[in-house]
Motif scaffolding. Sequence first.
Motif, mmCIF file in Angstrom:
data_model
loop_
_atom_site.group_PDB
_atom_site.id
_atom_site.type_symbol
_atom_site.label_atom_id
_atom_site.label_comp_id
_atom_site.label_asym_id
_atom_site.label_seq_id
_atom_site.Cartn_x
_atom_site.Cartn_y
_atom_site.Cartn_z
ATOM 1 N N VAL A 113 0.836 -1.204 0.000
ATOM 2 C CA VAL A 113 0.000 0.000 0.000
ATOM 3 C C VAL A 113 0.868 1.250 0.000
ATOM 4 N N GLU A 114 1.905 1.234 0.817
ATOM 5 C CA GLU A 114 2.810 2.390 0.902
ATOM 6 C C GLU A 114 3.500 2.667 -0.435
ATOM 7 N N LYS A 115 3.723 1.614 -1.214
ATOM 8 C CA LYS A 115 4.446 1.747 -2.482
ATOM 9 C C LYS A 115 3.513 1.858 -3.689
ATOM 10 N N GLY A 116 2.201 1.791 -3.468
ATOM 11 C CA GLY A 116 1.248 1.856 -4.573
ATOM 12 C C GLY A 116 1.048 0.544 -5.288
ATOM 13 N N VAL A 117 1.273 -0.574 -4.588
ATOM 14 C CA VAL A 117 1.138 -1.921 -5.159
ATOM 15 C C VAL A 117 0.105 -2.703 -4.351
ATOM 16 N N ILE A 118 -0.821 -3.380 -5.036
ATOM 17 C CA ILE A 118 -1.774 -4.274 -4.375
ATOM 18 C C ILE A 118 -1.099 -5.629 -4.213
ATOM 19 N N VAL A 119 -0.842 -6.041 -2.984
ATOM 20 C CA VAL A 119 -0.231 -7.345 -2.720
ATOM 21 C C VAL A 119 -1.325 -8.329 -2.323
ATOM 22 N N GLU A 120 -1.370 -9.457 -3.017
ATOM 23 C CA GLU A 120 -2.328 -10.517 -2.694
ATOM 24 C C GLU A 120 -1.570 -11.805 -2.407
ATOM 25 N N HIS A 121 -2.066 -12.565 -1.438
ATOM 26 C CA HIS A 121 -1.422 -13.816 -1.033
ATOM 27 C C HIS A 121 -2.304 -15.011 -1.424
ATOM 28 N N TYR A 122 -1.685 -16.022 -2.027
ATOM 29 C CA TYR A 122 -2.387 -17.227 -2.469
ATOM 30 C C TYR A 122 -1.647 -18.466 -1.977
ATOM 31 N N ILE A 123 -2.406 -19.504 -1.653
ATOM 32 C CA ILE A 123 -1.823 -20.813 -1.338
ATOM 33 C C ILE A 123 -2.050 -21.748 -2.520
ATOM 34 N N ILE A 124 -0.985 -22.447 -2.936
ATOM 35 C CA ILE A 124 -1.088 -23.514 -3.935
ATOM 36 C C ILE A 124 -0.373 -24.720 -3.339
ATOM 37 N N SER A 125 -1.143 -25.650 -2.792
ATOM 38 C CA SER A 125 -0.560 -26.720 -1.977
ATOM 39 C C SER A 125 -1.143 -28.082 -2.323
ATOM 40 N N SER A 126 -0.299 -29.106 -2.207
ATOM 41 C CA SER A 126 -0.778 -30.484 -2.321
ATOM 42 C C SER A 126 -1.392 -30.961 -1.015
#
Length: 298
Positions: A113-126
Motif C-alpha cells: 500500500v505504501e508503495k502503490g502496489v496491491i499485494v495478494e497472497h495465495y496458497i497452492i498446496s498439495s
Amino acid sequence: MFQEGIKFERKYKEDRPVLAICYDFDKTLTPDDMQAQGYIQSVGYDVQGFWDKTNEMARQQDVDSNLAYMYMMMKEAEGNFVFNRKALNEYGSKVKLYPGVDTWFERIKQYGVEKGVIVEHYIISSGLQEMIEGTSVAVAGAFEKIYGSSFMYNDRGVAIWPAQAVNFTNKTQFLFRISKGVLDVNDDGVNDHFEPDEIRVPFRNIVYIGDSLTDIPCMKLVNSYGGHSVGVYDAVKQNKDRVRQMLKDDRIKYFAPADYREGTELDVLIKAIVDSTVATEKLCNIHYRSEKDAKDNK
C-alpha cells in the motif's frame, strides 16, 4: 464442459499493479507436513509408518500419491473420529507456523500500500485445503484464495470422495488462474485470450515461494515468464542443500531461511520485489502506450 449461463466471480485489471505472492504450505509456511502435526498420531501411526504405507499403496495400485494419502486419511479415521470438515479444520488450527508467519501477510500488504502496489497472497498446496483453512492465518483472512487437495462431503457433512487432488504438475494451472483473475476451479475462462495490457497479474508480478522438488514446475513457469521464484529452508536445521541445487539448476532465482519476521532475509527480499514492481510497471505502461500509438498510426 457445458457452462452456459453459469456466472463466475472474476477479478479484473486494477488501476494499480497487483503483485501475487503464491506459497506452497508444508515446509514453506510450517516446519512439517500438516498431517504429521496431530492427525497421524490420532489414528495410531507414527509419522514415517503412515507415509510408508501410503507410498506403498500408491506404488502397488498405481495411484496418484495425493489420492493415496487422502484415501488413507479417510480410511484410518474410521472408528477414531468423524472425518468431516470441522475435524480437519481443528487439526489445521494446531499446525505450527514458522516464525513471523502470523504477522507476515498483513505487513507485506501494508508495505505494498505504501508503495502503490496491491499485494495478494495465495496458497497452492498439495496438502489439504480444509486443514489450511483451519490455520490461524487463514481464519484471519490472510489469503485471497487457497488452492489445495480437498474432499467432497455427503448430506451429513462426512467426507466421501476427493473433490480436488493437487499434485506438483497440476499446480501450474492455478498460476494461470491467478494471472487472469479467473479464480474458480470450474471456470473455463482460464483458456480465454487476454491482450498483454489486459492481464490482471502479469507473470512478471508473480512470486512463488516453495521448498522442494514438488514446487519446481511452478517455479520454472514463473521464471520463464519473468517472475520471481524463491526457495526457502528451515533456519534451525540449516538444510540448504536442496535450495542450493535448485538455484544451480535454474529452478529458483533466490533462496532464504523460512523466517518471516520483519528485517529477515526473506522480508528484505520480498520488499525489494515490491519496490521493483513499481518501476517495472511504469516502464511496461509506457511501452503499451507506445505500442498502441504505433498500431493506431500505421
